[in-house]
Write an enzyme that holds these catalytic residues in place. Structure first.
Site, PDB file in Angstrom:
ATOM      1  N   GLU A 104      25.026  90.454 -85.467  1.00 21.37           N
ATOM      2  CA  GLU A 104      23.886  91.389 -85.568  1.00 21.37           C
ATOM      3  C   GLU A 104      23.632  92.059 -84.216  1.00 21.37           C
ATOM      4  O   GLU A 104      23.358  93.265 -84.146  1.00 21.37           O
ATOM      5  CB  GLU A 104      22.639  90.630 -86.059  1.00 21.37           C
ATOM      6  CG  GLU A 104      22.726  90.394 -87.568  1.00 21.37           C
ATOM      7  CD  GLU A 104      21.690  89.450 -88.114  1.00 21.37           C
ATOM      8  OE1 GLU A 104      21.383  88.451 -87.420  1.00 21.37           O
ATOM      9  OE2 GLU A 104      21.195  89.676 -89.237  1.00 21.37           O
ATOM     10  N   GLU A 124      25.725  83.035 -92.823  1.00 25.11           N
ATOM     11  CA  GLU A 124      24.383  82.604 -93.259  1.00 25.11           C
ATOM     12  C   GLU A 124      24.340  82.076 -94.688  1.00 25.11           C
ATOM     13  O   GLU A 124      23.581  81.160 -95.004  1.00 25.11           O
ATOM     14  CB  GLU A 124      23.375  83.754 -93.125  1.00 25.11           C
ATOM     15  CG  GLU A 124      22.930  84.046 -91.713  1.00 25.11           C
ATOM     16  CD  GLU A 124      23.875  84.936 -90.936  1.00 25.11           C
ATOM     17  OE1 GLU A 124      25.014  85.172 -91.403  1.00 25.11           O
ATOM     18  OE2 GLU A 124      23.493  85.407 -89.847  1.00 25.11           O
TER      19      GLU A 124
END
Ligand code: NAD
Length: 576
Positions: A104, A124
């Site tokens: 990210e 995730e």
């Protein structure tokens, strides 16, 4: 923390939080401080963001999810926003792994460079979550929507070259990353930044979005075990990138969905499992002896006794990790049958393209079928996997003790038997250990290593190390009937049989278990493992047959159904 320096008008922010540069609160603060300095220093024309040591920030600091520090400012979303809107170009220099929060960060910079060996991804989903710090909104803006869905929903790691082909990375280098990144940063200083801000890019492939989402939903639903929430919620979050009118609105939707997942029992359970799997390697005995002090012996050669269900799976697991195996059986017919099964496993690997022909040949060359113990004298480890019978196991351990080098470790794959009793027939009880694999042994990741009263720390360390080497999750457990796994399985199996007596079909019981989240139902599992295994265990315990009411044993309810099947010769898939 993150260090800050300026080289030739390029600011370098280097994250230093060993071992994996996790994005803990102090690291995020360090990056923000570095950005502030770079913004205020008018001589700085560009910024390089990198990780010191072995990797770029490999991800969020997962321990902060529970402590609440993850949301303390500056949280990762704020760092991403600051990077994205930064007035000077920021270049991510990626080596090692940039996963989750690490990716990210990269997607919030304006240029992404990576070493050929680097990997990126969003794992995730494996923790029951989604990339909730802008990842679901950014990835489909640099790569096609279908690729973004694949990467986020699978949680797979993507190599740098593939990431370059997919548009996630701008340049891939070999050699020394940092000088190239600094040189690159100088070369792009002054170029217009607007087209490089990922937040302002359109979603790639949005024209075909409804068909892509429909297909992804169908595929995910059919694959999801036990109605897993995370994969389908990841798709909903990516959908927001297409459906919401602005990037900011998409982020809001991502945050709502992240909160929904974060509060779910599934995410808590998956994170518990994640930490549990990592903590088991840090074993410690009640005496204080632990993984820190005990040194494993090298294991290059092993012998496996018994070429049945378990012996073949264990041999496959060992040769797949480069350990040379001598495999033996009670006679030539059974040995040939076992070798044929193993060859079949290898060829199915070739058919499924998991192995090349050359690799398959290499694996077979590591296997030596033998009909006596002569070649066992110099192996590092012997794993016995014969029938579950104490007298037979003792006979074999006596023989092994007299033939094997005194340094050889003798392990039993027993499911339930007392390791101390097996060790007692040898002159080396310190070298005797239980190595309890689960069926099919080359597939199942769990390995219970059982220490007896006299098992030495070195033997324990070796069993644990071998487990890791052959890619198992090695758990050290004490010596008691059924150890841990089978003690859990016992009541579970018992209740499942009671359900049959009460009118359910086996397939109905299995179906309910799969909906709950098990990959296989209990009856499918026993069918695969062999019904005789449990039968032999119950026989050793005196549960099979006997006097008294058929449905009572030791003053408890008992179902004889599984015993009757075995006595009728129905052992499950072994009968094929
Ligand atoms: P299996 O019946 O499939 O295989 C046992 C093999 O041992 C047979 O091929 C047999 O011929 C061979 N054998 C017997 N005596 C021998 C001897 N003296 N020398 C060489 N080979 C001999 O049984 P399995 O399922 O592979 O179980 C083996 C062991 O693993 C048992 O102790 C069992 O409790 C344990 N175990 C089984 C499972 C499972 O799910 N099947 C799981 C974990 C542990």
């Amino acid at each position: 923390m993150a260090s800050y320096s300026v080289n030739n008008r390029v600011a370098l922010i280097s994250v230093d939080n060993p071992p994996v540069n996790a994005l803990s609160h102090h690291v995020r603060q360090g990056i923000m401080d570095g950005l502030k300095k770079a913004r205020e220093d008018s001589s700085v024309q560009a910024v390089v963001l990198c990780g010191s040591g072995r990797t770029f920030p490999a991800g969020a600091d997962i321990t902060e999810f529970a402590s609440g520090l993850a949301s303390k400012e500056p949280d990762l979303r704020l760092v991403c926003k600051t990077l994205d809107s930064f007035p000077k170009p920021v270049v991510a220099a990626i080596h090692g792994t940039a996963l989750g929060g690490g990716l990210e960060l990269c997607l919030s910079t304006h240029y992404r460079l990576a070493l050929k060996s680097a990997r990126v991804g969003f794992p995730e989903v494996h923790l029951g979550l989604l990339p909730g710090a802008t990842g679901t909104q950014r990835l489909p803006r640099v790569t096609h929507l279908a690729n973004a869905i694949d990467i986020i929903v699978s949680g797979r790691q993507v190599g740098a070259t593939e990431a370059y082909d997919l548009g996630i990375i701008d340049e891939v280098f070999g050699g020394d990353m940092l000088p190239k990144a600094l040189e690159f940063a100088q070369s792009i200083a002054g170029r217009p930044l607007a087209p490089r801000r990922v937040s302002s890019l359109p979603v790639k492939g949005r024209e075909q979005a409804s068909a892509i989402f429909e297909e992804a939903r169908q595929k995910t639903m059919s694959r999801s075990v036990g109605g897993a929430l995370a994969p389908i919620t990841c798709i909903q979050a990516i959908q927001a990138a297409v459906e919401q009118p602005t990037f900011e609105k998409g982020l809001q939707r991502e945050a709502e969905l992240m909160q929904f997942l974060g509060e779910s029992g599934q995410a808590r359970a998956q994170q518990y499992a994640f930490f549990a799997e990592r903590s088991v390697s840090k074993w410690q005995l009640p005496s204080g002896v632990s993984y820190k002090t005990a040194k494993p012996m090298p294991v290059k050669t092993a012998a496996v006794i018994g070429a049945g269900t378990m012996g073949i799976g264990i041999s496959m697991a060992l040769i797949s990790s480069g350990i040379q195996v001598f495999l033996t059986e009670q006679n030539k017919e059974y040995l040939d049958r076992g070798v044929k099964t193993l060859r079949g496993l290898i060829s199915s690997g070739v058919k499924r393209k998991r192995l090349t022909e050359v690799q398959a040949k290499g694996l077979m060359s590591l296997l030596t079928p033998v009909l006596d113990y002569k070649s066992f004298s110099h192996v590092d480890l012997v794993i016995e996997a014969v029938f579950e019978n104490m007298e037979l196991k003792k006979k074999i351990f006596r023989k092994l003790d007299s033939i094997c080098n005194p340094s050889t470790i003798l392990a039993s794959n027993t499911s339930t038997l007392n390791i101390d009793e097996i060790a007692s027939v040898t002159a080396r009880p310190d070298k005797v250990v239980g190595m309890h694999f689960f069926s099919p042994a080359h597939v199942m990741r769990l390995l219970e290593n059982i220490y007896g009263k006299k098992t030495s720390p070195e033997t324990i360390a070796t069993a644990m190390h071998v487990g890791q080497k052959i890619k198992k999750i090695s758990v050290l457990v004490g010596n008691c009937h059924g150890f841990v796994g089978n003690r859990l399985m016992g009541p579970y199996q018992k209740e499942a049989c009671f359900l049959l007596e009460e009118g359910c079909f086996p397939q109905e019981v299995d179906q309910v278990l799969k909906v709950f989240g098990f990959r296989m139902g209990i009856f499918e599992t026993t069918d695969l493992a062999g019904l005789d295994i449990g039968y032999k265990i119950r026989k050793e315990l005196g549960l099979v047959g006997g006097d008294g009411p058929e449905r009572m044993r030791m003053r408890e309810r008992y179902s004889p159904l599984a015993d009757r099947l075995v006595e009728a010769g129905r052992l499950g898939q072994k009968n094929r």
